[in-house]
Design a protein around this motif. Structure first.
Motif, PDB file in Angstrom:
ATOM      1  N   LEU A 276       0.815  -1.220   0.000  1.00 44.34           N
ATOM      2  CA  LEU A 276       0.000   0.000   0.000  1.00 44.34           C
ATOM      3  C   LEU A 276       0.847   1.267   0.000  1.00 44.34           C
ATOM      4  N   ALA A 277       2.011   1.203   0.605  1.00 42.11           N
ATOM      5  CA  ALA A 277       2.885   2.383   0.678  1.00 42.11           C
ATOM      6  C   ALA A 277       4.310   1.932   0.937  1.00 42.11           C
ATOM      7  N   ASN A 278       5.259   2.736   0.476  1.00 42.11           N
ATOM      8  CA  ASN A 278       6.677   2.467   0.733  1.00 42.11           C
ATOM      9  C   ASN A 278       7.476   3.698   0.350  1.00 42.11           C
ATOM     10  N   ASN A 279       8.714   3.770   0.780  1.00 35.59           N
ATOM     11  CA  ASN A 279       9.558   4.923   0.442  1.00 35.59           C
ATOM     12  C   ASN A 279      10.841   4.501  -0.281  1.00 35.59           C
ATOM     13  N   THR A 280      10.749   3.413  -1.078  1.00 35.88           N
ATOM     14  CA  THR A 280      11.883   3.039  -1.911  1.00 35.88           C
ATOM     15  C   THR A 280      11.988   3.996  -3.096  1.00 35.88           C
ATOM     16  N   ASP A 281      13.143   3.968  -3.765  1.00 36.29           N
ATOM     17  CA  ASP A 281      13.328   4.821  -4.944  1.00 36.29           C
ATOM     18  C   ASP A 281      12.554   4.298  -6.154  1.00 36.29           C
ATOM     19  N   GLU A 282      12.504   2.969  -6.332  1.00 36.13           N
ATOM     20  CA  GLU A 282      11.875   2.392  -7.522  1.00 36.13           C
ATOM     21  C   GLU A 282      10.477   1.850  -7.287  1.00 36.13           C
ATOM     22  N   SER A 303      16.358   8.855   4.650  1.00 34.56           N
ATOM     23  CA  SER A 303      15.216   8.456   5.469  1.00 34.56           C
ATOM     24  C   SER A 303      15.290   6.969   5.768  1.00 34.56           C
ATOM     25  N   ALA A 304      14.650   6.566   6.851  1.00 34.46           N
ATOM     26  CA  ALA A 304      14.638   5.166   7.249  1.00 34.46           C
ATOM     27  C   ALA A 304      13.640   4.389   6.402  1.00 34.46           C
ATOM     28  N   PRO A 305      13.947   3.132   6.055  1.00 34.73           N
ATOM     29  CA  PRO A 305      12.998   2.322   5.278  1.00 34.73           C
ATOM     30  C   PRO A 305      11.656   2.187   5.995  1.00 34.73           C
ATOM     31  N   THR A 306      10.576   2.249   5.206  1.00 33.65           N
ATOM     32  CA  THR A 306       9.235   2.073   5.758  1.00 33.65           C
ATOM     33  C   THR A 306       8.321   1.540   4.664  1.00 33.65           C
ATOM     34  N   ALA A 307       7.345   0.725   5.048  1.00 33.63           N
ATOM     35  CA  ALA A 307       6.383   0.174   4.103  1.00 33.63           C
ATOM     36  C   ALA A 307       5.107  -0.206   4.828  1.00 33.63           C
ATOM     37  N   LEU A 308       4.004  -0.243   4.087  1.00 35.67           N
ATOM     38  CA  LEU A 308       2.725  -0.678   4.625  1.00 35.67           C
ATOM     39  C   LEU A 308       2.177  -1.747   3.685  1.00 35.67           C
ATOM     40  N   ILE A 309       1.883  -2.930   4.241  1.00 34.25           N
ATOM     41  CA  ILE A 309       1.477  -4.081   3.422  1.00 34.25           C
ATOM     42  C   ILE A 309       0.148  -4.626   3.914  1.00 34.25           C
ATOM     43  N   LYS A 310      -0.746  -4.897   2.975  1.00 33.58           N
ATOM     44  CA  LYS A 310      -2.056  -5.445   3.293  1.00 33.58           C
ATOM     45  C   LYS A 310      -1.997  -6.965   3.178  1.00 33.58           C
ATOM     46  N   LEU A 311      -2.376  -7.678   4.247  1.00 34.11           N
ATOM     47  CA  LEU A 311      -2.414  -9.123   4.234  1.00 34.11           C
ATOM     48  C   LEU A 311      -3.794  -9.587   3.777  1.00 34.11           C
ATOM     49  N   ALA A 312      -3.947 -10.894   3.613  1.00 33.81           N
ATOM     50  CA  ALA A 312      -5.241 -11.444   3.226  1.00 33.81           C
ATOM     51  C   ALA A 312      -6.233 -11.249   4.357  1.00 33.81           C
ATOM     52  N   ASN A 313      -7.507 -11.074   4.025  1.00 33.38           N
ATOM     53  CA  ASN A 313      -8.550 -10.901   5.043  1.00 33.38           C
ATOM     54  C   ASN A 313      -8.752 -12.194   5.825  1.00 33.38           C
TER      55      ASN A 313
END
Length: 313
Positions: A276-282, A303-313
């Motif tokens: 859903l979100a991340n701060n990578t370059d690519e 900046s520090a690595p960060t990401a938001l991932i949606k799992l299965a319901n």
């Protein structure tokens, strides 16, 4: 004297900031694989540093030898009378009248260095011995505070450091912990679990967990937030960066301050969940495991690595 004060100040500052800036990465490779059913694996292989602790604990050992300070004759300027007269004459030629008179009155030179008397040397040595005694008492107190903050680890004792390594090897996931010296360890850590609860790395028995490298945080809406505050020395969430920014360590005794380990590594996240979100370059890249996020971690990282991932319901 200023060098001794600077070293003592750094040790005192260390006692106050240990819990905030204890562990730092060096050269490393780290990977997190997160499946949409919540299962994950995490690995970290490379260097782990007890930043500057052994160096700071051993600082100021060069002050065990008395070195007399210079003595000066304040009644006899270093400039000769002829030099003073010539300077006054030049000033008078350029600035007649009252200005010349003012210059005439301002012909004082620096005090002249001279050999110290026996009495002066004796007074200096008494003051030095008193200062050394007070410094030793304070360093002993600071070391005890340091040991308490380090879970009993004595950074001046190689056996104590080896006990720390053995403590790590007893914990699940630590496949290799080898001490290289100067507070630096080679480590190989790998663990598997399920993201039905939060996960942080590293967790070390008896140690504060305020400076985590990686955090995997499960939310109630089925998403997982991944933060790696320890993988960026410049990030506001990295306690080492905060301490340096506030000048708690870096501003004192810069010439004596041990250099931090060079942070240089790669952190990757692979997942078959929805990014859903991340701060990578690519951004997310196609990968046999689903999608891959990758961060190069070094002194140029902003900046520090960060990401938001949606799992299965």
């Amino acid at each position: 004297m200023m060098k001794r004060i600077g070293a003592a100040g750094i040790v005192a500052a260390l006692a106050l900031t240990l819990s905030a800036c204890l562990l730092t990465p060096g050269k490393f490779v780290s990977a997190l694989d997160l499946r949409k059913d919540g299962h994950f694996t995490f690995a970290y292989k490379g260097e782990l540093s007890l930043y500057g602790i052994t160096q700071l604990a051993a600082m100021d050992k060069g002050n065990d030898t008395f070195k007399p300070s210079a003595c000066y004759d304040y009644d006899t300027p270093a400039d000769t009378a002829a030099d003073a007269a010539a300077a006054a004459a030049d000033a008078a030629a350029d600035k007649p009248g009252d200005e010349a008179k003012a210059t005439d009155d301002d012909t004082f030179g620096d005090p002249k260095e001279r050999p110290c008397t026996k009495e002066e040397l004796a007074d200096q040595k008494v003051a030095w011995e008193q200062n050394r005694k007070e410094t030793a008492e304070k360093k002993k107190k600071d070391l005890e505070e340091m040991k308490a903050a380090l879970g009993g680890l004595d950074p001046t004792d190689p056996k104590s450091i080896e006990e720390f390594a053995a403590r790590l090897r007893r914990q699940a996931g630590w496949k290799l912990v080898a001490y290289k010296g100067n507070g630096l360890f080679d480590v190989d850590y790998a663990i598997a679990g399920k993201a039905d609860h939060d996960f942080i790395f590293p967790i070390i028995e008896k140690f504060p967990t305020t400076n985590t490298f990686v955090q995997v945080l499960r939310r109630s809406d089925g998403t997982v937030r991944i933060d790696a505050p320890g993988f960026n020395a410049n990030a506001s969430g990295n306690p080492m960066g905060q301490a340096m920014g506030m000048g708690m360590l870096g501003a004192m005794g810069k010439g004596d301050m041990p250099k931090p380990p060079e942070m240089d590594g790669v952190f990757t996240v692979t997942t078959n969940g929805q990014v859903l979100a991340n701060n990578t370059d690519e951004g997310p890249q196609a990968d046999p495991a689903g999608q891959k996020l990758s961060w190069n971690v070094n002194v140029r990282s902003t900046s520090a690595p960060t990401a938001l991932i949606k799992l299965a319901n």
